[in-house]
Design a protein around this motif. Sequence first.
Motif, short mmCIF file in Angstrom:
data_model
loop_
_atom_site.label_atom_id
_atom_site.label_comp_id
_atom_site.label_asym_id
_atom_site.label_seq_id
_atom_site.Cartn_x
_atom_site.Cartn_y
_atom_site.Cartn_z
N GLU A 4 0.84 -1.22 0.00
CA GLU A 4 0.00 0.00 0.00
C GLU A 4 0.87 1.25 0.00
N HIS A 5 1.90 1.24 0.81
CA HIS A 5 2.80 2.39 0.92
C HIS A 5 3.56 2.59 -0.40
N GLU A 6 4.05 1.49 -0.98
CA GLU A 6 4.79 1.60 -2.23
C GLU A 6 3.89 2.12 -3.36
N VAL A 7 2.63 1.68 -3.39
CA VAL A 7 1.69 2.16 -4.41
C VAL A 7 1.45 3.65 -4.23
N GLU A 13 5.19 9.70 -7.53
CA GLU A 13 6.24 9.78 -8.54
C GLU A 13 5.66 9.96 -9.94
N ILE A 14 4.54 9.32 -10.22
CA ILE A 14 3.88 9.50 -11.53
C ILE A 14 3.43 10.95 -11.66
N ARG A 15 2.90 11.51 -10.59
CA ARG A 15 2.49 12.93 -10.62
C ARG A 15 3.69 13.85 -10.81
N ARG A 16 4.82 13.52 -10.18
CA ARG A 16 6.03 14.34 -10.27
C ARG A 16 6.62 14.30 -11.69
N LEU A 17 6.65 13.12 -12.28
CA LEU A 17 7.33 12.95 -13.56
C LEU A 17 6.41 13.05 -14.77
N THR A 49 5.54 -3.26 -8.16
CA THR A 49 4.70 -2.18 -7.64
C THR A 49 3.71 -1.73 -8.72
N LEU A 50 4.17 -1.64 -9.96
CA LEU A 50 3.28 -1.27 -11.07
C LEU A 50 2.17 -2.31 -11.24
N ALA A 53 -0.36 -1.90 -8.42
CA ALA A 53 -1.19 -0.71 -8.63
C ALA A 53 -2.19 -0.93 -9.76
N LYS A 54 -1.80 -1.68 -10.78
CA LYS A 54 -2.72 -1.97 -11.88
C LYS A 54 -3.85 -2.89 -11.40
N ARG A 55 -3.52 -3.88 -10.58
CA ARG A 55 -4.54 -4.79 -10.03
C ARG A 55 -5.55 -4.01 -9.20
N LYS A 56 -5.08 -2.98 -8.50
CA LYS A 56 -5.97 -2.16 -7.66
C LYS A 56 -6.68 -1.07 -8.45
N LYS A 57 -6.44 -1.05 -9.77
CA LYS A 57 -7.06 -0.09 -10.69
C LYS A 57 -6.70 1.36 -10.33
N ILE A 58 -5.47 1.56 -9.88
CA ILE A 58 -4.96 2.90 -9.58
C ILE A 58 -4.26 3.46 -10.80
N ILE A 59 -3.62 2.56 -11.57
CA ILE A 59 -2.97 2.93 -12.82
C ILE A 59 -3.39 1.95 -13.90
#
Length: 79
Positions: A4-7, A13-17, A49-50, A53-59
Amino acid sequence: MNVEHEVSLLVEEIRRLGTENADGKISVKFGVLFNDDKCANLFEALVGTLKAAKRKKIITFQGELLLQGVHDDVDVILL
């Protein structure tokens, strides 16, 4: 570090870059994420981590797995 923390760090980081795409969503190329020094120090297993995050539908990104070099131009999109 827990998933959860890594996601949540990945989202930062996606927002930053990333930049806003035509749909109004933040997007970054996998190669940019993978080659960024801060990301390299933050994530022991960026690909894992990617996937989490994809499994959780965040990315989202095209395909199941992203590999350095081969998939550098694939967009990672924040949902």
